[in-house]
Motif scaffolding. Structure first.
Motif, PDB file in Angstrom:
ATOM      1  N   THR A  51       0.811  -1.212   0.000  1.00 27.26           N
ATOM      2  CA  THR A  51       0.000   0.000   0.000  1.00 27.26           C
ATOM      3  C   THR A  51       0.845   1.263   0.000  1.00 27.26           C
ATOM      4  O   THR A  51       1.850   1.345   0.714  1.00 27.26           O
ATOM      5  CB  THR A  51      -0.926   0.015   1.235  1.00 27.26           C
ATOM      6  N   LEU A  52       0.420   2.252  -0.780  1.00 27.91           N
ATOM      7  CA  LEU A  52       1.022   3.578  -0.785  1.00 27.91           C
ATOM      8  C   LEU A  52      -0.073   4.628  -0.620  1.00 27.91           C
ATOM      9  O   LEU A  52      -1.235   4.391  -0.980  1.00 27.91           O
ATOM     10  CB  LEU A  52       1.774   3.825  -2.099  1.00 27.91           C
ATOM     11  N   PHE A  53       0.317   5.781  -0.087  1.00 29.31           N
ATOM     12  CA  PHE A  53      -0.607   6.890   0.098  1.00 29.31           C
ATOM     13  C   PHE A  53      -0.006   8.159  -0.496  1.00 29.31           C
ATOM     14  O   PHE A  53       1.202   8.380  -0.428  1.00 29.31           O
ATOM     15  CB  PHE A  53      -0.894   7.117   1.583  1.00 29.31           C
ATOM     16  N   ILE A  66      10.696   6.651   5.782  1.00 26.91           N
ATOM     17  CA  ILE A  66      11.724   7.256   6.631  1.00 26.91           C
ATOM     18  C   ILE A  66      11.111   8.223   7.625  1.00 26.91           C
ATOM     19  O   ILE A  66      11.404   8.166   8.831  1.00 26.91           O
ATOM     20  CB  ILE A  66      12.785   7.961   5.762  1.00 26.91           C
ATOM     21  N   GLN A  67      10.261   9.130   7.142  1.00 31.97           N
ATOM     22  CA  GLN A  67       9.619  10.093   8.045  1.00 31.97           C
ATOM     23  C   GLN A  67       8.763   9.387   9.085  1.00 31.97           C
ATOM     24  O   GLN A  67       8.763   9.748  10.272  1.00 31.97           O
ATOM     25  CB  GLN A  67       8.758  11.066   7.233  1.00 31.97           C
ATOM     26  N   THR A  68       8.023   8.377   8.651  1.00 35.13           N
ATOM     27  CA  THR A  68       7.111   7.666   9.557  1.00 35.13           C
ATOM     28  C   THR A  68       7.880   6.895  10.617  1.00 35.13           C
ATOM     29  O   THR A  68       7.561   6.955  11.814  1.00 35.13           O
ATOM     30  CB  THR A  68       6.202   6.730   8.745  1.00 35.13           C
ATOM     31  N   HIS A 102       2.659  -4.248  11.324  1.00 34.26           N
ATOM     32  CA  HIS A 102       2.644  -4.245   9.866  1.00 34.26           C
ATOM     33  C   HIS A 102       4.000  -3.766   9.362  1.00 34.26           C
ATOM     34  O   HIS A 102       4.610  -2.859   9.929  1.00 34.26           O
ATOM     35  CB  HIS A 102       1.514  -3.343   9.345  1.00 34.26           C
ATOM     36  N   ASP A 103       4.459  -4.357   8.277  1.00 33.03           N
ATOM     37  CA  ASP A 103       5.811  -4.126   7.776  1.00 33.03           C
ATOM     38  C   ASP A 103       5.913  -2.841   6.963  1.00 33.03           C
ATOM     39  O   ASP A 103       5.066  -2.554   6.128  1.00 33.03           O
ATOM     40  CB  ASP A 103       6.234  -5.305   6.894  1.00 33.03           C
ATOM     41  N   THR A 104       6.971  -2.084   7.184  1.00 30.87           N
ATOM     42  CA  THR A 104       7.226  -0.889   6.385  1.00 30.87           C
ATOM     43  C   THR A 104       8.642  -0.875   5.829  1.00 30.87           C
ATOM     44  O   THR A 104       9.163   0.165   5.443  1.00 30.87           O
ATOM     45  CB  THR A 104       6.943   0.391   7.206  1.00 30.87           C
ATOM     46  N   ALA A 149       7.118   4.741  -4.255  1.00 29.69           N
ATOM     47  CA  ALA A 149       8.055   4.874  -3.133  1.00 29.69           C
ATOM     48  C   ALA A 149       8.063   3.596  -2.302  1.00 29.69           C
ATOM     49  O   ALA A 149       7.219   2.714  -2.493  1.00 29.69           O
ATOM     50  CB  ALA A 149       7.632   6.054  -2.265  1.00 29.69           C
ATOM     51  N   PRO A 150       9.006   3.470  -1.359  1.00 28.43           N
ATOM     52  CA  PRO A 150       8.946   2.342  -0.415  1.00 28.43           C
ATOM     53  C   PRO A 150       7.585   2.307   0.277  1.00 28.43           C
ATOM     54  O   PRO A 150       7.151   3.305   0.849  1.00 28.43           O
ATOM     55  CB  PRO A 150      10.084   2.648   0.564  1.00 28.43           C
TER      56      PRO A 150
END
Length: 216
Positions: A51-53, A66-68, A102-104, A149-150
């Motif tokens: 999933t991306l936002f 990175i920010q999260t 959940h994996d990021t 993005a990642p």
């Protein structure tokens, strides 16, 4: 870890303004309004939803792992995690989670990664990066490859090893488990319901996920 018995569902599916079952291997893109609640349900368990936002008003300002991670000081996401963009804006907040992690970090599977991780004959297999690209192409000329993005892998279990590596393991989610989040601004959601057959992230048997949206 949050378990299924730790949380009670406060919203009913019959009250949702949107209810869709996304088949395994398929992609989906949708815009949320500020304050709307979005829930993903792992209908059969052990699935992975890449999933991306994106900030709908500034699509180039997408979810930032990175920010999260830096803001919450944790590589895993769960209830209370704020999903931040590249500029540091809050896109969504996870407000309900019956899985607990959940994996990021693991990223999306691609034709190239399938050949590196598994075998060269995996090159033509369906993969999440191609699904992302197909969905972005369908939803406007403003999106390009740079906008991939990642991503977050909801329901996916990717432990960090003591040596700092990643290990793709059996999922810790089960049938009916869900993650729920509220949009803090206009947000576009991009999902590839992972078709992965080479590792345990989808139990070697990819299945559908259910997507529900409420106004509040």
């Amino acid at each position: 870890m949050t378990t299924m018995t730790d949380q009670k569902e406060t919203r009913k599916a019959e009250d949702a303004l949107y209810d869709y079952s996304l088949p395994a291997g398929e992609g989906w893109m949708y815009e949320l309004k500020p304050g709307q609640v979005f829930r993903m349900v792992d209908t059969e368990g052990n699935q992975a939803a890449d999933t991306l936002f994106y900030d709908a008003e500034h699509p180039e300002d997408h979810y930032s792992a990175i920010q999260t991670i830096a803001a919450q000081e944790n590589v895993y996401l769960t209830t209370g995690s704020k999903l931040l963009s590249e500029s540091g804006k809050e896109l969504l907040e996870i407000t309900g989670d019956t899985v607990g992690r959940h994996d990021t970090l693991g990223g999306a599977c691609s034709a190239q990664s399938n050949t590196v991780r598994y075998a060269h004959d995996r090159l033509p297999m369906h993969n999440c990066r191609d699904t992302f690209m197909h969905q972005l192409a369908k939803h406007g000329e403003s999106f390009t490859k740079r906008d991939i993005a990642p991503n977050i892998n909801f329901f996916m279990n990717v432990p960090v090893t003591p040596e700092g590596g990643l290990s793709f393991e059996d999922g810790i989610s089960g049938p009916g488990h869900y993650v729920e989040m509220v949009a803090r601004r206009r947000v576009k959601i991009l999902i590839s319901n992972c078709p992965q057959l080479n590792n345990p992230c989808s139990g070697f048997n990819p299945t559908a996920i259910r997507l529900l949206i409420w106004d509040q």
